[in-house]
Enzyme design. Structure first.
Site, mmCIF file in Angstrom:
data_model
loop_
_atom_site.group_PDB
_atom_site.id
_atom_site.type_symbol
_atom_site.label_atom_id
_atom_site.label_comp_id
_atom_site.label_asym_id
_atom_site.label_seq_id
_atom_site.Cartn_x
_atom_site.Cartn_y
_atom_site.Cartn_z
ATOM 1 N N GLY A 47 0.834 -1.205 0.000
ATOM 2 C CA GLY A 47 0.000 0.000 0.000
ATOM 3 C C GLY A 47 0.869 1.255 0.000
ATOM 4 O O GLY A 47 0.646 2.194 -0.781
ATOM 5 N N HIS A 48 1.889 1.288 0.880
ATOM 6 C CA HIS A 48 2.804 2.438 0.901
ATOM 7 C C HIS A 48 3.541 2.557 -0.437
ATOM 8 O O HIS A 48 3.715 3.661 -0.965
ATOM 9 C CB HIS A 48 3.874 2.257 1.986
ATOM 10 C CG HIS A 48 3.345 2.235 3.387
ATOM 11 N ND1 HIS A 48 3.303 1.091 4.141
ATOM 12 C CD2 HIS A 48 2.848 3.231 4.164
ATOM 13 C CE1 HIS A 48 2.812 1.387 5.338
ATOM 14 N NE2 HIS A 48 2.520 2.664 5.380
ATOM 15 N N GLY A 80 -3.526 7.000 1.211
ATOM 16 C CA GLY A 80 -4.279 5.802 0.821
ATOM 17 C C GLY A 80 -5.766 5.946 1.116
ATOM 18 O O GLY A 80 -6.157 6.473 2.165
ATOM 19 N N LYS A 114 -7.545 3.613 1.942
ATOM 20 C CA LYS A 114 -7.795 2.722 3.083
ATOM 21 C C LYS A 114 -8.189 3.534 4.324
ATOM 22 O O LYS A 114 -9.068 3.146 5.073
ATOM 23 C CB LYS A 114 -6.528 1.891 3.312
ATOM 24 C CG LYS A 114 -6.264 1.413 4.700
ATOM 25 C CD LYS A 114 -6.921 0.089 4.961
ATOM 26 C CE LYS A 114 -6.526 -0.550 6.252
ATOM 27 N NZ LYS A 114 -6.189 0.325 7.348
ATOM 28 N N GLN A 171 -9.358 9.800 7.210
ATOM 29 C CA GLN A 171 -8.138 10.624 7.260
ATOM 30 C C GLN A 171 -8.051 11.509 6.013
ATOM 31 O O GLN A 171 -7.724 12.695 6.090
ATOM 32 C CB GLN A 171 -6.914 9.714 7.366
ATOM 33 C CG GLN A 171 -5.583 10.427 7.235
ATOM 34 C CD GLN A 171 -4.412 9.547 7.603
ATOM 35 O OE1 GLN A 171 -4.131 9.357 8.780
ATOM 36 N NE2 GLN A 171 -3.715 9.009 6.630
ATOM 37 N N MET A 200 -4.254 -4.066 2.962
ATOM 38 C CA MET A 200 -2.907 -4.065 3.546
ATOM 39 C C MET A 200 -2.821 -2.995 4.619
ATOM 40 O O MET A 200 -3.323 -1.880 4.454
ATOM 41 C CB MET A 200 -1.871 -3.832 2.464
ATOM 42 C CG MET A 200 -1.843 -4.991 1.512
ATOM 43 S SD MET A 200 -0.237 -5.224 0.793
ATOM 44 C CE MET A 200 -0.583 -6.631 -0.246
ATOM 45 N N SER A 201 -2.193 -3.360 5.730
ATOM 46 C CA SER A 201 -2.046 -2.439 6.866
ATOM 47 C C SER A 201 -0.869 -2.918 7.704
ATOM 48 O O SER A 201 -0.659 -4.129 7.846
ATOM 49 C CB SER A 201 -3.324 -2.483 7.711
ATOM 50 O OG SER A 201 -3.066 -1.976 9.010
HETATM 51 O O1 PAF Z 1 -1.552 7.368 7.497
HETATM 52 C C1 PAF Z 1 -0.526 7.470 8.196
HETATM 53 O O2 PAF Z 1 0.425 6.697 8.078
HETATM 54 C C2 PAF Z 1 -0.447 8.589 9.225
HETATM 55 O O3 PAF Z 1 -1.678 8.839 9.810
HETATM 56 C C3 PAF Z 1 0.174 9.897 8.654
HETATM 57 C C4 PAF Z 1 -0.685 10.475 7.561
HETATM 58 C C5 PAF Z 1 1.564 9.612 8.123
HETATM 59 C C6 PAF Z 1 0.281 10.938 9.778
HETATM 60 O O4 PAF Z 1 1.086 10.498 10.818
#
Ligand code: PAF
Length: 277
Positions: A33-34, A144, A146, A150, A181-182
């Protein structure tokens, strides 16, 4: 690729980057995912900055800040392969020096769903993201889908505070059995990992019923809840069908609607979502 730990170093190097700059804020411990966020940033921008910072202010006192998984060496190797220009890895003191006392609160969209279950979570997220945007000065930032709420919170913050950048939503990357994925999936033992597929099964059921014409959210929620309750390791926190922008709960599905849920599998709290319409 250059790795920097201080705001001053980042700002100095930022001046030399070719515009536009794509930015991927992360807490590390990378999965596909990243890497999808990094790939999209790389494809769209001549310069890419990634931050790795496990942000303490977005974790509640009973949450997993201390045990949140970390593997900076592996992360850096993956970013090097991904063609990233700068990695920003600040310490907690660098981001929150002792005198730090300014916070960003986004209001209604941050108070429901995850905000209701995790008080203060989005205050921490919005504050660190605002601070990172100010330090990195990106033209585009990638998040993401996901973490759908946020995204809503960050888009609202960017609009309300006239921040001069574009927020890009990147589709959720899933395991072959549908599990989103997490980094927190690593907490699951093999039995729990199997049980965790119930989240995507419930979302897929909602999608199927919606495509068959069901628009009554009460009935959709009931069917999803009944399916999840058949899984003995699952404990529902919420099942929501809300307006995808305001996050107001809906009586009737109108497009686009965000179908989202939070479910504890054993001790691990997982979230997932799909957008219908
Ligand atoms: O989604 C994340 O990994 C976190 O919430 C973020 C956006 C990096 C902020 O710490």
């Amino acid at each position: 690729m250059v790795v920097v730990e201080t705001i001053d170093d980042l700002k100095r190097l930022r001046l030399k980057l070719t515009e536009p700059v794509g930015f991927v804020p992360t807490m590390g411990y990378f999965h596909q995912g990243h890497l999808a966020l990094v790939r999209q940033a790389r494809a769209e921008s001549p310069s890419v900055v990634v931050s790795i910072f496990v942000n303490p202010t977005q974790f509640g006192p009973e949450e997993d800040f201390d045990r949140y998984p970390r593997d900076p060496q592996r992360d850096l190797a993956l970013l090097e392969k991904g063609g990233v220009d700068i990695v920003f890895m600040p310490s907690v003191d660098e981001m929150y020096p002792p005198q730090f006392n300014s916070w960003v609160e986004v209001g209604k969209v941050a108070e429901r769903l995850e905000g209701a279950s995790r008080p203060g979570h989005f205050k921490g997220v919005a504050t660190v993201v605002a601070r990172l945007f100010d330090i990195v000065q990106p033209d585009k930032a990638y998040f993401g889908q996901k973490d759908a709420q946020q995204l809503v919170v960050i888009k609202k913050m960017v609009a309300d505070l006239n921040m001069n950048l574009e927020i890009v939503a990147v589709p959720t990357v899933r395991e072959p059995d549908g599990l989103a994925m997490s980094s927190r999936n690593t907490y699951l033992n093999p039995k729990e990992r199997k049980a965790a597929t119930v989240l995507y099964q419930a979302l897929s059921l909602a999608q199927k019923l919606w495509s068959q014409g069901e628009r009554n959210t009460e009935r959709l929620r009931q069917q999803m809840t009944a399916l999840i309750q058949k899984q003995p390791l699952a404990d529902i926190d919420y099942v929501s069908i809300a307006d995808a922008e305001t996050l107001d709960e809906l009586d009737k599905v109108k497009s686009p609607a965000l179908v989202s849920l939070a479910v504890r599998i054993g001790k691990t709290r997982l979230i997932d979502n799909v957008v219908v319409g």
